[in-house]
Each structure stands twice: as C-alpha cells, then as structure tokens.
Design a protein around this motif. Structure first.
Motif, short mmCIF file in Angstrom:
data_model
loop_
_atom_site.label_atom_id
_atom_site.label_comp_id
_atom_site.label_asym_id
_atom_site.label_seq_id
_atom_site.Cartn_x
_atom_site.Cartn_y
_atom_site.Cartn_z
N LEU A 69 7.48 18.65 50.87
CA LEU A 69 7.48 19.03 52.20
C LEU A 69 6.26 19.98 52.42
O LEU A 69 6.32 21.09 52.03
N ALA B 8 3.41 17.01 56.39
CA ALA B 8 4.00 17.83 57.75
C ALA B 8 3.97 17.05 58.75
O ALA B 8 5.10 16.98 59.63
N ALA B 9 2.93 16.27 59.12
CA ALA B 9 2.81 15.49 60.33
C ALA B 9 3.98 14.42 60.67
O ALA B 9 4.76 14.25 61.58
N ARG C 99 7.33 16.30 60.75
CA ARG C 99 7.62 16.63 62.08
C ARG C 99 8.03 15.67 63.14
O ARG C 99 8.82 15.85 63.83
N THR C 100 7.36 14.60 62.95
CA THR C 100 7.52 13.36 63.87
C THR C 100 9.06 13.18 63.83
O THR C 100 9.76 12.77 64.87
N HIS D 240 11.64 15.81 65.17
CA HIS D 240 11.36 15.94 66.48
C HIS D 240 12.13 14.95 67.09
O HIS D 240 12.88 14.89 68.09
N TRP E 90 7.74 22.69 48.70
CA TRP E 90 7.24 22.73 49.78
C TRP E 90 6.04 24.08 49.99
O TRP E 90 6.13 24.71 48.97
N THR F 58 3.09 25.17 55.31
CA THR F 58 3.09 24.29 56.40
C THR F 58 4.63 23.51 56.35
O THR F 58 5.11 23.50 57.64
N GLY F 59 5.15 23.33 55.36
CA GLY F 59 6.40 22.69 55.42
C GLY F 59 7.55 23.47 55.94
O GLY F 59 8.44 23.12 56.84
N VAL G 105 7.06 23.71 59.54
CA VAL G 105 7.78 22.30 60.23
C VAL G 105 9.28 22.77 60.41
O VAL G 105 9.78 22.08 61.44
N GLY H 146 9.69 25.00 63.45
CA GLY H 146 9.26 24.30 64.70
C GLY H 146 10.46 23.70 64.84
O GLY H 146 10.57 23.52 66.22
N ALA H 147 11.12 23.02 64.12
CA ALA H 147 12.45 21.98 64.37
C ALA H 147 13.45 22.96 64.85
O ALA H 147 14.11 22.63 65.73
#
Length: 119
Positions: free
Chosen positions: A16, A21-22, A25-26, A29, A49, A52-53, A56, A59-60
């Motif tokens: 991760l 990451a993108a 994240r998708t 989410h 990880w 950035t991981g 993520v 962010g979640a």
C-alpha cells in the motif's frame, strides 16, 4: 496491492504505497459509501506501506466518520502498529487487539505494545 471483500470487511494484501494509493482509495471510498456499520480493514496480508498508504487509511477513516461509520483495523502488522503508536494514530484509529496465541498473556496483547481497541 490487492483488496478483496465487500462493504463490511476488506482484506488488504501486498504493498500500500504511492503506486497503489489511487486504486486503494477508490476501493475504500466505494466500500465506505456503499454500506453501513463498521468497515473492517484486515491488514494481515499487507507486506509494506509508505506515508501515502497511511494517508489513504486516514482518509478512509475520515470519510467513514462523515458517513456515520467506523473504520476498524484488524490484524495490523507489528511494524505498522509501531508506526501507529509512534505517530499517536493508534489513539485516533479503531484497532482490534491481536489475539493472544500460546500460553499466558504475552506482550502481543498488552497495552504496552500499543495494540489498543478504540471504542
């Protein structure tokens, strides 16, 4: 990196990091937005990880909170657990305690390792 599961539990494996990451994240989410109750993130298969991981995951966590849900980390690898404790993120994130294996209550289940359940 691979993630499998549904809107209640996801199993994360591989790396991760900035490259994944993108996509991660998708998936996270979509899982947060598509369900209700706790969303469990099983990290037992996570090999590595980076910052950035970790971003993520944070962010979640924030998105879940905004949706009235809770992100719960399960089977956090020991190295990641140490990072979460060092950054004090273990106080913010809900982390299931690792099951104690073998005889007696070894250090892996104690609060001194930072393995805490955040209600």
């Amino acid at each position: 990196m691979h993630i499998r599961g549904d809107h209640a539990e996801l199993v994360v494996g591989g790396r991760l990091d900035v490259r994944s990451a993108a996509d991660a994240r998708t998936v996270l989410h979509a899982a947060v937005d598509g369900g209700d109750g706790d969303l469990v993130l099983d990290l037992a298969g996570l090999d590595s990880w980076d910052a950035t991981g970790l971003g993520v995951i944070m962010g979640a966590h924030r998105r879940a909170g905004r949706c009235g849900r809770r992100l719960v980390l399960r089977k956090v690898p020991p190295q990641m657990q140490r990072v979460l404790v060092a950054t004090r993120l273990h106080r913010i994130l809900a982390i299931e305690p690792r099951p104690v294996s073998g005889r007696g209550a070894g250090p892996e289940g104690s609060a001194s390792t930072g393995v805490l359940a955040n209600p």
